[in-house]
Enzyme design. Structure first.
Site, PDB file in Angstrom:
ATOM      1  N   CYS A  84       8.110 -29.133  13.287  1.00  0.00           N
ATOM      2  CA  CYS A  84       9.159 -28.464  12.535  1.00  0.00           C
ATOM      3  C   CYS A  84       9.099 -26.939  12.838  1.00  0.00           C
ATOM      4  O   CYS A  84       7.778 -26.186  12.616  1.00  0.00           O
ATOM      5  CB  CYS A  84       8.871 -28.792  10.892  1.00  0.00           C
ATOM      6  SG  CYS A  84      10.213 -27.685  10.167  1.00  0.00           S
ATOM      7  N   GLY A  85      10.147 -26.423  13.761  1.00  0.00           N
ATOM      8  CA  GLY A  85      10.218 -24.995  13.976  1.00  0.00           C
ATOM      9  C   GLY A  85      10.405 -24.167  12.647  1.00  0.00           C
ATOM     10  O   GLY A  85       9.769 -22.907  12.441  1.00  0.00           O
ATOM     11  N   ASP A 272      19.662 -29.894   8.039  1.00  0.00           N
ATOM     12  CA  ASP A 272      19.015 -28.663   8.251  1.00  0.00           C
ATOM     13  C   ASP A 272      20.000 -27.527   7.763  1.00  0.00           C
ATOM     14  O   ASP A 272      20.576 -27.282   8.406  1.00  0.00           O
ATOM     15  CB  ASP A 272      18.397 -28.669   9.634  1.00  0.00           C
ATOM     16  CG  ASP A 272      17.314 -27.668   9.753  1.00  0.00           C
ATOM     17  OD1 ASP A 272      17.109 -26.761   8.992  1.00  0.00           O
ATOM     18  OD2 ASP A 272      16.645 -27.864  10.725  1.00  0.00           O
ATOM     19  N   GLY A 277      14.341 -25.318  14.543  1.00  0.00           N
ATOM     20  CA  GLY A 277      13.364 -24.893  15.692  1.00  0.00           C
ATOM     21  C   GLY A 277      13.251 -25.949  16.605  1.00  0.00           C
ATOM     22  O   GLY A 277      13.215 -25.623  17.823  1.00  0.00           O
ATOM     23  N   SER A 278      12.764 -27.305  16.318  1.00  0.00           N
ATOM     24  CA  SER A 278      12.527 -28.307  17.320  1.00  0.00           C
ATOM     25  C   SER A 278      13.776 -28.813  18.128  1.00  0.00           C
ATOM     26  O   SER A 278      13.909 -28.961  19.201  1.00  0.00           O
ATOM     27  CB  SER A 278      11.809 -29.437  16.465  1.00  0.00           C
ATOM     28  OG  SER A 278      12.467 -29.872  15.336  1.00  0.00           O
TER      29      SER A 278
HETATM   30  O1  HY3 Z   1      13.166 -26.528  12.305  1.00  0.00           O
HETATM   31  C1  HY3 Z   1      12.898 -27.558  12.562  1.00  0.00           C
HETATM   32  O2  HY3 Z   1      12.295 -27.960  13.526  1.00  0.00           O
HETATM   33  C2  HY3 Z   1      12.927 -28.726  11.302  1.00  0.00           C
HETATM   34  N1  HY3 Z   1      13.970 -28.328  10.469  1.00  0.00           N
HETATM   35  C3  HY3 Z   1      14.145 -29.309   9.486  1.00  0.00           C
HETATM   36  C4  HY3 Z   1      14.200 -30.410  10.405  1.00  0.00           C
HETATM   37  C5  HY3 Z   1      13.311 -29.910  11.594  1.00  0.00           C
HETATM   38  O3  HY3 Z   1      12.055 -30.644  11.686  1.00  0.00           O
END
Ligand code: HY3
Length: 362
Positions: A84-85, A272, A277-278
């Site tokens: 998770c970014g 999201d 981020g991922s």
């Molecule tokens: O930023 C991310 O990587 C995450 N945000 C919710 C889903 C991913 O895990």
């Protein structure tokens, strides 16, 4: 905290000791033995269908070997993700700011680089090491005016231009209107596997700002996820079986030169709020594989918050930093902010101890 509007509920106290020598074993223990804690914190009435969590794990195989400063498990409306970014960006600030050694035993080992004002810290996520750079003010607190960045695990594309046939009874109105029954998409890994598909491929010729409804996007991405998930050959991680699954579907749109927007549906169709981020790691790795991005290139990623509410300036930036045999190292930066602190209880006679989500099976 929130990162570009996406929440991270950081569990700092009260979580039981997890069994297992490795972080992935601890992740299995959290899922098999303590899932009711996730449900209580993520779901209504204490959380909601779009809540996200980070459970700090002080000791893992990589903290023991000195390769990481602290471990973390991520959770959401359905279970436990592998990367998770947005939460990592928030955790960067939180871990620099906390001085509670019960929460972060290695806190005092963090070193600030006087020439940059940044503190580097290594987070052990289920997918591997996330190396964070956190801007720090002269008073030692994290600096909310500058972005936190991280270098993620090697990221790579596993399928390009994959044609998916949509069964007639699953077609959504906008795709039907194009006369097509197929969608062409890509699959890429950025600590978790994503299917990446453009809005126009889904039948939205005016992109995400066009006549699209979230309901139709939800239907389209859920349909793609259900059709793709059984195709496990698309989601093979080279070393870890626990990382081998389709986590989300991201609907993308190029809005300018090296600027994109998108909506990421992940877990049980959670949306999201951040650019994910991922997902950015996966998108940059795909861009490199396609020859659209070269090493050193940076692309800006906006999110659903800017799409729906016209806000801008709080997206993420993704940079292709290095190409290794295992994949592309992507640097992601974004900004996170504190929202508050809470304590949760479940009373003995509560008839709904583990909460619920309206619209999903309890
Ligand atoms: O930023 C991310 O990587 C995450 N945000 C919710 C889903 C991913 O895990």
């Amino acid at each position: 905290m929130h990162t570009s509007g996406e929440p991270t509920r950081i569990v700092v106290n009260g979580y039981p000791e997890l069994e297992g020598g490795t972080l992935l074993e601890k992740r299995r223990c959290a899922r098999d033995k303590w899932d009711e804690i996730r449900m209580r914190l993520m779901r209504e009435p204490r959380g909601h269908a779009e809540m996200y969590g980070a459970i700090l794990v002080q000791e893992t195989e990589l903290t023991r070997s000195g390769e990481a400063d602290i471990g973390v498990l991520f959770c959401h409306n359905e279970g436990y993700s592998t990367m998770c970014g947005h939460a990592s960006i928030g955790l960067g600030r939180f871990l620099v700011d906390t001085h509670d050694l019960n929460v972060f035993p290695r806190r005092n080992g963090l070193v600030q680089d006087p020439s940059t004002g940044f503190v580097t810290l290594r987070l052990h996520a289920p997918c591997g090491i996330v190396q964070l750079s956190v801007p720090v003010k002269p008073d030692g607190h994290s600096d909310p005016t500058r972005p936190v960045s991280f270098l993620g695990v090697p990221s790579f594309a596993t399928a390009r231009n994959l044609v998916v046939e949509i069964p007639a009874d699953k077609l959504w109105p906008s795709l039907k209107a194009t006369g097509r029954s197929t969608v062409t998409l890509d699959v890429a890994y950025g600590g978790a596997f994503y299917a990446l598909v453009s809005a126009s491929e889904l039948g939205f010729p005016y992109g995400l700002r066009g006549a699209t409804t979230v309901t139709e996007l939800d239907h389209a991405t859920a349909t793609l996820k259900a059709l793709l998930s059984p195709r496990t050959e698309l989601f093979v991680h080279p070393t870890e079986a626990d990382l081998t699954f389709l986590y989300g579907v991201i609907v993308t749109e190029v809005t300018a030169q090296q600027r994109e927007t998108g909506i990421c549906f992940f877990a049980d169709q959670q949306i999201d709020r951040s650019p994910c981020g991922s997902g950015v790691m996966a998108r940059v790795a795909l861009g490199v594989a396609q020859g659209r991005l070269r090493l050193g290139d940076t692309c800006e990623y906006d999110s659903v918050v800017s799409l729906l509410h016209g806000e801008s300036g709080y997206g993420f930036r993704g940079t292709a930093v290095e190409e290794r045999e295992e994949g592309v190292i992507v640097k992601v930066d974004g900004r996170a902010f504190y929202t508050g602190a809470s304590s949760f209880v479940v009373e003995e006679h509560d008839a709904l101890p583990n909460g619920f989500i309206v619209g999903l099976p309890a």
